[in-house]
Scaffold this motif. Sequence first.
Motif, PDB file in Angstrom:
ATOM      1  N   GLY A   8      10.487   2.582  -8.937  1.00  0.00           N
ATOM      2  CA  GLY A   8      10.943   3.259  -7.730  1.00  0.00           C
ATOM      3  C   GLY A   8      10.725   2.391  -6.514  1.00  0.00           C
ATOM      4  O   GLY A   8      10.456   1.201  -6.632  1.00  0.00           O
TER       5      GLY A   8
ATOM      6  N   LEU B 143       8.965   2.050  -2.461  1.00  0.00           N
ATOM      7  CA  LEU B 143       7.914   2.514  -1.572  1.00  0.00           C
ATOM      8  C   LEU B 143       8.285   2.001  -0.188  1.00  0.00           C
ATOM      9  O   LEU B 143       8.438   0.791   0.008  1.00  0.00           O
ATOM     10  CB  LEU B 143       6.585   1.897  -2.028  1.00  0.00           C
ATOM     11  CG  LEU B 143       5.382   2.095  -1.144  1.00  0.00           C
ATOM     12  CD1 LEU B 143       4.925   3.551  -1.213  1.00  0.00           C
ATOM     13  CD2 LEU B 143       4.239   1.207  -1.629  1.00  0.00           C
TER      14      LEU B 143
ATOM     15  N   GLU C 133       7.140   1.940   3.731  1.00  0.00           N
ATOM     16  CA  GLU C 133       6.063   2.224   4.672  1.00  0.00           C
ATOM     17  C   GLU C 133       6.614   2.157   6.083  1.00  0.00           C
ATOM     18  O   GLU C 133       7.161   1.132   6.493  1.00  0.00           O
ATOM     19  CB  GLU C 133       4.928   1.211   4.491  1.00  0.00           C
ATOM     20  CG  GLU C 133       4.287   1.311   3.121  1.00  0.00           C
ATOM     21  CD  GLU C 133       3.151   0.312   2.924  1.00  0.00           C
ATOM     22  OE1 GLU C 133       2.056   0.736   2.552  1.00  0.00           O
ATOM     23  OE2 GLU C 133       3.389  -0.885   3.164  1.00  0.00           O
TER      24      GLU C 133
ATOM     25  N   HIS D 232       1.456   0.670  -6.681  1.00  0.00           N
ATOM     26  CA  HIS D 232       2.152   0.475  -5.410  1.00  0.00           C
ATOM     27  C   HIS D 232       2.119  -1.013  -5.088  1.00  0.00           C
ATOM     28  O   HIS D 232       1.035  -1.585  -4.973  1.00  0.00           O
ATOM     29  CB  HIS D 232       1.444   1.214  -4.286  1.00  0.00           C
ATOM     30  CG  HIS D 232       1.238   2.674  -4.554  1.00  0.00           C
ATOM     31  ND1 HIS D 232       1.910   3.645  -3.869  1.00  0.00           N
ATOM     32  CD2 HIS D 232       0.444   3.326  -5.433  1.00  0.00           C
ATOM     33  CE1 HIS D 232       1.521   4.834  -4.319  1.00  0.00           C
ATOM     34  NE2 HIS D 232       0.630   4.664  -5.263  1.00  0.00           N
ATOM     35  N   VAL D 233       3.285  -1.601  -4.948  1.00  0.00           N
ATOM     36  CA  VAL D 233       3.349  -3.024  -4.642  1.00  0.00           C
ATOM     37  C   VAL D 233       3.946  -3.186  -3.246  1.00  0.00           C
ATOM     38  O   VAL D 233       5.035  -2.684  -2.974  1.00  0.00           O
ATOM     39  CB  VAL D 233       4.225  -3.773  -5.672  1.00  0.00           C
ATOM     40  CG1 VAL D 233       4.278  -5.253  -5.342  1.00  0.00           C
ATOM     41  CG2 VAL D 233       3.686  -3.560  -7.078  1.00  0.00           C
ATOM     42  N   SER D 234       3.221  -3.869  -2.378  1.00  0.00           N
ATOM     43  CA  SER D 234       3.758  -4.071  -1.025  1.00  0.00           C
ATOM     44  C   SER D 234       3.559  -5.519  -0.611  1.00  0.00           C
ATOM     45  O   SER D 234       2.675  -6.208  -1.105  1.00  0.00           O
ATOM     46  CB  SER D 234       3.073  -3.129  -0.035  1.00  0.00           C
ATOM     47  OG  SER D 234       1.680  -3.243  -0.150  1.00  0.00           O
TER      48      SER D 234
ATOM     49  N   ILE E 276      16.315  -1.735   6.837  1.00  0.00           N
ATOM     50  CA  ILE E 276      16.107  -0.280   6.886  1.00  0.00           C
ATOM     51  C   ILE E 276      15.820   0.153   8.320  1.00  0.00           C
ATOM     52  O   ILE E 276      16.366   1.147   8.815  1.00  0.00           O
ATOM     53  CB  ILE E 276      14.948   0.125   5.948  1.00  0.00           C
ATOM     54  CG1 ILE E 276      15.326  -0.144   4.494  1.00  0.00           C
ATOM     55  CG2 ILE E 276      14.590   1.594   6.138  1.00  0.00           C
ATOM     56  CD1 ILE E 276      14.155   0.010   3.517  1.00  0.00           C
TER      57      ILE E 276
ATOM     58  N   ALA F  44      18.934   0.111  10.295  1.00  0.00           N
ATOM     59  CA  ALA F  44      19.831   1.207   9.903  1.00  0.00           C
ATOM     60  C   ALA F  44      19.348   2.531  10.486  1.00  0.00           C
ATOM     61  O   ALA F  44      20.152   3.369  10.915  1.00  0.00           O
ATOM     62  CB  ALA F  44      19.922   1.290   8.383  1.00  0.00           C
ATOM     63  N   LEU F  45      18.022   2.739  10.483  1.00  0.00           N
ATOM     64  CA  LEU F  45      17.481   3.981  11.052  1.00  0.00           C
ATOM     65  C   LEU F  45      17.831   4.075  12.530  1.00  0.00           C
ATOM     66  O   LEU F  45      18.226   5.138  13.041  1.00  0.00           O
ATOM     67  CB  LEU F  45      15.956   4.037  10.867  1.00  0.00           C
ATOM     68  CG  LEU F  45      15.460   4.385   9.459  1.00  0.00           C
ATOM     69  CD1 LEU F  45      13.943   4.233   9.371  1.00  0.00           C
ATOM     70  CD2 LEU F  45      15.852   5.804   9.066  1.00  0.00           C
TER      71      LEU F  45
ATOM     72  N   ASP G  14       8.023   0.103  12.927  1.00  0.00           N
ATOM     73  CA  ASP G  14       8.075  -0.941  11.914  1.00  0.00           C
ATOM     74  C   ASP G  14       8.354  -0.324  10.550  1.00  0.00           C
ATOM     75  O   ASP G  14       7.959   0.804  10.271  1.00  0.00           O
ATOM     76  CB  ASP G  14       6.732  -1.691  11.873  1.00  0.00           C
ATOM     77  CG  ASP G  14       6.823  -2.959  11.026  1.00  0.00           C
ATOM     78  OD1 ASP G  14       7.893  -3.577  11.012  1.00  0.00           O
ATOM     79  OD2 ASP G  14       5.813  -3.313  10.383  1.00  0.00           O
ATOM     80  N   VAL G  15       9.051  -1.069   9.707  1.00  0.00           N
ATOM     81  CA  VAL G  15       9.335  -0.605   8.350  1.00  0.00           C
ATOM     82  C   VAL G  15       9.020  -1.725   7.379  1.00  0.00           C
ATOM     83  O   VAL G  15       9.401  -2.881   7.608  1.00  0.00           O
ATOM     84  CB  VAL G  15      10.822  -0.196   8.186  1.00  0.00           C
ATOM     85  CG1 VAL G  15      11.079   0.325   6.789  1.00  0.00           C
ATOM     86  CG2 VAL G  15      11.217   0.848   9.214  1.00  0.00           C
ATOM     87  N   ARG G  16       8.303  -1.418   6.320  1.00  0.00           N
ATOM     88  CA  ARG G  16       8.035  -2.399   5.272  1.00  0.00           C
ATOM     89  C   ARG G  16       8.502  -1.782   3.957  1.00  0.00           C
ATOM     90  O   ARG G  16       8.225  -0.616   3.667  1.00  0.00           O
ATOM     91  CB  ARG G  16       6.545  -2.709   5.152  1.00  0.00           C
ATOM     92  CG  ARG G  16       5.900  -3.196   6.415  1.00  0.00           C
ATOM     93  CD  ARG G  16       6.162  -4.641   6.731  1.00  0.00           C
ATOM     94  NE  ARG G  16       5.397  -5.573   5.911  1.00  0.00           N
ATOM     95  CZ  ARG G  16       5.572  -6.891   5.939  1.00  0.00           C
ATOM     96  NH1 ARG G  16       6.512  -7.416   6.704  1.00  0.00           N
ATOM     97  NH2 ARG G  16       4.854  -7.681   5.201  1.00  0.00           N
ATOM     98  N   ALA G  17       9.196  -2.559   3.175  1.00  0.00           N
ATOM     99  CA  ALA G  17       9.703  -2.046   1.899  1.00  0.00           C
ATOM    100  C   ALA G  17       8.873  -2.605   0.757  1.00  0.00           C
ATOM    101  O   ALA G  17       8.499  -3.778   0.765  1.00  0.00           O
ATOM    102  CB  ALA G  17      11.163  -2.443   1.734  1.00  0.00           C
ATOM    103  N   GLY G  18       8.559  -1.759  -0.192  1.00  0.00           N
ATOM    104  CA  GLY G  18       7.799  -2.197  -1.354  1.00  0.00           C
ATOM    105  C   GLY G  18       8.326  -1.559  -2.624  1.00  0.00           C
ATOM    106  O   GLY G  18       9.415  -0.981  -2.623  1.00  0.00           O
ATOM    107  N   ARG G  19       7.549  -1.668  -3.688  1.00  0.00           N
ATOM    108  CA  ARG G  19       7.966  -1.103  -4.956  1.00  0.00           C
ATOM    109  C   ARG G  19       6.935  -0.122  -5.466  1.00  0.00           C
ATOM    110  O   ARG G  19       5.755  -0.218  -5.145  1.00  0.00           O
ATOM    111  CB  ARG G  19       8.145  -2.214  -5.989  1.00  0.00           C
ATOM    112  CG  ARG G  19       9.556  -2.740  -6.029  1.00  0.00           C
ATOM    113  CD  ARG G  19       9.672  -3.982  -6.877  1.00  0.00           C
ATOM    114  NE  ARG G  19       8.911  -5.074  -6.308  1.00  0.00           N
ATOM    115  CZ  ARG G  19       8.001  -5.779  -6.955  1.00  0.00           C
ATOM    116  NH1 ARG G  19       7.738  -5.504  -8.218  1.00  0.00           N
ATOM    117  NH2 ARG G  19       7.352  -6.754  -6.353  1.00  0.00           N
ATOM    118  N   LEU G  20       7.414   0.813  -6.250  1.00  0.00           N
ATOM    119  CA  LEU G  20       6.546   1.823  -6.832  1.00  0.00           C
ATOM    120  C   LEU G  20       6.857   1.826  -8.325  1.00  0.00           C
ATOM    121  O   LEU G  20       7.993   2.038  -8.722  1.00  0.00           O
ATOM    122  CB  LEU G  20       6.894   3.178  -6.208  1.00  0.00           C
ATOM    123  CG  LEU G  20       6.246   4.406  -6.794  1.00  0.00           C
ATOM    124  CD1 LEU G  20       4.760   4.433  -6.439  1.00  0.00           C
ATOM    125  CD2 LEU G  20       6.906   5.658  -6.227  1.00  0.00           C
TER     126      LEU G  20
END
Lengths: 77, 77
Positions: free
Chosen positions: A39, A41, A43, B6-8, B21, B24-25, B35-41
């Motif tokens: 999935g 995540l 932040e 959780h991988v960031s 992101i 786009a917001l 601020d936006v940071r994208a990671g993986r779950l």
Amino acid sequence: MKVRVHVSLKNGVLDPQGRAIHHALEGLGFAGVNDVRAGRLIELDMADSVTDEALDEMCRKLLANMVIENYRIEKVA
Amino acid sequence: MKVRVHVSLKNGVLDPQGRAIHHALEGLGFAGVNDVRAGRLIELDMADSVTDEALDEMCRKLLANMVIENYRIEKVA
């Protein structure tokens, strides 16, 4: 305000990425893994003035694809 | 046993996905996002016999790229 949005695929939706990870774990010799789902995540660092409704709308409009994904909002601080 | 990894991205590592992101917001009219940071779950369903050490090794060897990413293991049940 720090917010974490957890986006995961709905049950029943095929997850090739998760399958690839599962396969790779087995290839590396890790036993005991039954299933893997991948999935996203996200932040977000946002102003305290942002309402829960706005957050929800962000998830529904952009962060998650509601057709195939669920999201969960977690407020960190 | 259900485990969430959780991988960031580490601090200081450029995050073009997060930036997209964020952009786009703003484009959608959402204000107050700093601020936006994208990671993986990654959600794993595994046998109870899997040790914490094995889990840690899975993360270091496959699930996270330790050069640019941090991981956090959360046991759900």
